[in-house]
Design a protein around this motif. Structure first.
Motif, short mmCIF file in Angstrom:
data_model
loop_
_atom_site.label_atom_id
_atom_site.label_comp_id
_atom_site.label_asym_id
_atom_site.label_seq_id
_atom_site.Cartn_x
_atom_site.Cartn_y
_atom_site.Cartn_z
N GLN A 180 0.83 -1.19 0.00
CA GLN A 180 0.00 0.00 0.00
C GLN A 180 0.87 1.25 0.00
N GLN A 181 1.61 1.42 -1.10
CA GLN A 181 2.52 2.55 -1.29
C GLN A 181 2.44 3.01 -2.74
N PRO A 182 2.68 4.30 -3.01
CA PRO A 182 2.74 4.76 -4.41
C PRO A 182 3.94 4.15 -5.13
N LEU A 183 3.82 4.00 -6.44
CA LEU A 183 4.93 3.48 -7.22
C LEU A 183 6.10 4.45 -7.30
N SER A 184 5.80 5.75 -7.18
CA SER A 184 6.86 6.74 -7.25
C SER A 184 7.78 6.63 -6.03
N GLY A 185 9.06 6.97 -6.22
CA GLY A 185 10.01 6.85 -5.12
C GLY A 185 10.54 5.43 -5.02
N SER A 186 11.31 5.19 -3.97
CA SER A 186 11.98 3.90 -3.83
C SER A 186 11.28 2.95 -2.87
N LYS A 195 11.59 -1.29 -2.49
CA LYS A 195 12.13 -1.86 -1.26
C LYS A 195 11.17 -2.89 -0.67
N GLN A 196 9.88 -2.59 -0.76
CA GLN A 196 8.88 -3.53 -0.23
C GLN A 196 8.84 -4.81 -1.06
N ILE A 197 9.06 -4.71 -2.37
CA ILE A 197 9.13 -5.91 -3.20
C ILE A 197 10.33 -6.77 -2.80
#
Length: 669
Positions: A352-358, A362-364
């Protein structure tokens, strides 16, 4: 879950559990039964569901895996099947949200339920409540109980229940599984033709409607689809969303279509990830209220234990948690560490995070480590969950010509929120975003499961998957509601993509979808299982619980009959919808494969690989998972609604037993 009181604890649990699940050589695996257990019956009573559909008269399981199959003399002390009974591989759930099944049954510290059940569908498979005795002045009363089922049939019933509800111990009034598309407003009209439901904001916003019912306490109502939540003003304030004018540093910001989501949120309707956040927030409050020093996870423990036991009673041995944050996975690990679950759990990790940024990448990477850490446990991370769009019943599925939404009301016709008109749904992730997420996931060796309902979202999903295919990785399109025959064939040609069909949805929602939301032309071949079968596509059937009941035999019956519910409070199905109803029929055998060998393929566990015990068929060295039915579902004379589960065996252990079939039938009312 997004309760800050839980997050730190659960993150620690996740890391420590992940490190501890790899067994040492010779170490006993929790939940695996040592020794041998066997079942025997007449020739043909054991259906292997292998590639040749081999049948046997007995099956033996030793130390959790199948050790013998044959037609001769069975092992000593084999459990003899009653006459007519049949053995199949343990059933595999290809998509559901198990932790949410029994949310309305959880009581607060005063003994009252936290949630009011507003469903018109008997999702929890409860006995029917006795007819209510309405006071003379109240014509729309209903029985409110968390131990029996009484369907909501009108909006007035919903309003009366909410208006007269006593706030729970959290100080909230909470309603669960409200579905306006199935509510009547008079003898001839229903659904979105009714002027007074939370989905119709032409006269008043959902916020104003909710405030008119209760403005004394915070109130929230979830949709049956799970993609929309409705709140009153006090509830909106408590949720602390990042909306214009709310500059709190700890507010929660929407991820998908943020401008549109913020706009409708101000009107009391929370879509997509805001809906997920809101429910998670309340569940966190519930657990905080009930927890003790001895048990930090009482609510989640009760939800997980009750749901997995119910799935086991239905013959499932593998169950899915279909949009699990790292917190939810940690909760499952903690609960199972205290007491092994009666089923194997497959997790779809929803980041549950935006694709933009890192952060997303990191979660993947964390998910990939977790997948490796869980490889030898009775739980596994099946892949990354992506949302291409929302729910067709809630007008949030992403459509394109020639399929158009009809009877669209505000807020979706509000150009301030949705400037692209005529409104035809919203894509949570477009083709480019899906492609990027698929690429990142595949780079870490992770499959993706893409939730898609609308035909535009399906096109985006197919493009993202076929453009990023990778050897050894099997991806899944979840729901696959209305593809064309050419799209089905293109997915089959890819050979590394499987699909799941929400077949129960056809039974409960075909009428409003055909008559009011999409019209007959858009629903003529919904959930095209026949096209999938004829194309050689690997498919699963699923319930998407808590949207529909998790009854596998019921799903098989719907798939092989294309039956549609005819509730007493709804008008008769229109002739033009009736004539399309029987399209896409499949056989019982094809439906059973969708719960066994085909479902195992979707998880890439249909054959031995990297030391992982395969599932989905009865073969030597496969998992010791099986279900014993009171009658053979493949016998054309068998009425599926009368079949009972006599035994469920998981990892060689009997986890559910009703040898005489004395327990009540479990079949949706």
């Amino acid at each position: 879950m997004r309760s800050q009181a839980l997050s730190a604890l659960l993150f620690i649990l996740l890391l420590t559990s992940c490190r501890s699940v790899k067994p040492r050589p010779g170490q006993d695996t929790p939940g695996v039964q040592s020794g041998t257990i066997a079942f025997a019956g007449p020739p043909g009573s054991v259906q292997s569901m292998d590639a040749n559909l081999t049948t046997y008269s007995y099956v033996a399981i030793t130390d959790g895996v199948i050790s013998g199959l044959g037609t001769g003399t069975p092992p000593a002390n084999a459990i003899q099947l009653p006459e007519g009974a049949a053995i199949y591989p343990g059933l595999i759930d290809s998509h559901s949200h198990a932790i949410s099944l029994f949310v309305p049954t959880i009581n607060d510290s005063t003994g009252n339920p936290f949630w009011l059940n507003l469903a018109s569908v008997n999702v929890m498979l409860q006995p029917l409540c006795p007819p209510p005795s309405c006071p003379p002045q109240q014509q729309n009363c209903t029985v409110q109980s968390n131990s029996c089922f009484s369907p909501m049939t009108t909006q007035d019933q919903v309003i009366n229940v909410l208006k007269n509800a006593k706030p729970n111990a959290l100080g909230w009034v909470l309603g669960w599984s409200y579905e306006p598309s199935r509510l009547s407003c008079n003898n001839a009209s229903y659904g979105f033709l009714c002027p007074n439901n939370f989905e119709n904001a032409n006269s008043q916003t959902a916020l104003a409607q909710m405030d008119a019912i209760r403005d004394d306490v915070p109130m929230m109502v979830t949709s049956e689809s799970g993609h929309i939540v409705y709140v009153n003003t006090k509830g909106l304030e408590q949720l602390n969303l990042c909306l214009p004018g709310n500059g709190s540093a700890k507010c929660y910001a929407p991820i998908f279509s943020p401008q549109a989501e913020q706009c409708v949120a101000k009107q009391g309707q929370l879509n997509e990830d805001l809906a997920v956040y809101a429910v998670s927030y309340i569940l966190g409050l519930m657990n905080t209220h009930m927890r003790t020093q001895e048990d930090p996870l009482p609510v989640f423990r009760q939800l997980i234990t009750a749901s997995t036991q119910k799935y086991s009673q239905l013959g499932f041995t593998t169950v899915q948690e279909g949009a699990a944050s790292s917190d939810v996975i940690a909760i499952y690990l903690a609960v199972a560490k205290a007491a092994p679950l009666p089923v194997r759990m497959a997790f779809l990790n929803f980041i549950q995070q935006p694709l933009s940024g890192s952060t997303y990448q990191k979660q993947i990477a964390i998910a990939a480590d977790l997948r490796e850490g869980l490889a030898h446990s009775d739980m596994f991370l099946a892949g990354i969950k992506l949302f291409a769009d929302g729910s067709n019943q809630g007008y949030t599925g992403a459509m394109t010509s020639p399929v158009q939404y009809t009877n669209v009301n505000k807020p979706f016709t509000d150009t301030a929120c949705f400037p692209q008109q005529p409104y035809n749904g919203e894509a949570d992730m477009d083709a480019n975003s899906l492609s990027q997420a698929v690429q990142w996931s595949h780079e870490k060796g992770l499959p993706v499961f893409i939730h898609t309902n609308g035909n535009l979202a399906q096109a985006h999903s197919i493009s993202a998957l076929t453009g990023n295919s990778q050897a050894g990785i099997r991806d899944v399109i979840v729901h696959f509601t209305m593809p064309t025959q050419e799209q089905v064939q293109s997915v089959a040609k890819a050979s590394s993509i499987g699909v799941t069909f929400l077949m129960n949805d056809f039974y409960y929602y075909y009428q409003p979808l055909c008559e009011q939301l999409l019209q007959p032309s858009g629903t003529a071949n919904m959930y095209p299982a026949a096209w999938a079968a004829s194309s050689g596509l690997h498919m699963g059937l699923h319930s998407d619980t808590p949207v529909t009941p998790p009854s596998p035999l019921f799903s098989m019956w719907v798939a092989s009959s294309r039956s549609v519910q005819a509730p007493a409070w709804m008008p008769a199905l229109l002739p033009e919808c009736q004539q399309n109803r029987s399209n896409q029929l499949i056989s019982r055998l094809q439906a059973l494969k969708a719960y066994t060998s085909d479902a195992a393929w979707l998880y890439n566990r249909d054959a031995p690989s990297k030391g992982v015990t395969p599932i989905g068929s009865l073969q030597n060295q496969y998992a010791g998972d099986l279900v014993v039915f009171s009658a053979d579902p493949l016998n054309p004379a068998t009425d599926l609604s009368t079949v009972k589960v006599l035994y469920t065996v998981h990892n060689g252990k009997i986890v559910y037993s009703d040898p005489t079939g004395s327990n009540p039938l479990i079949w949706p009312n």
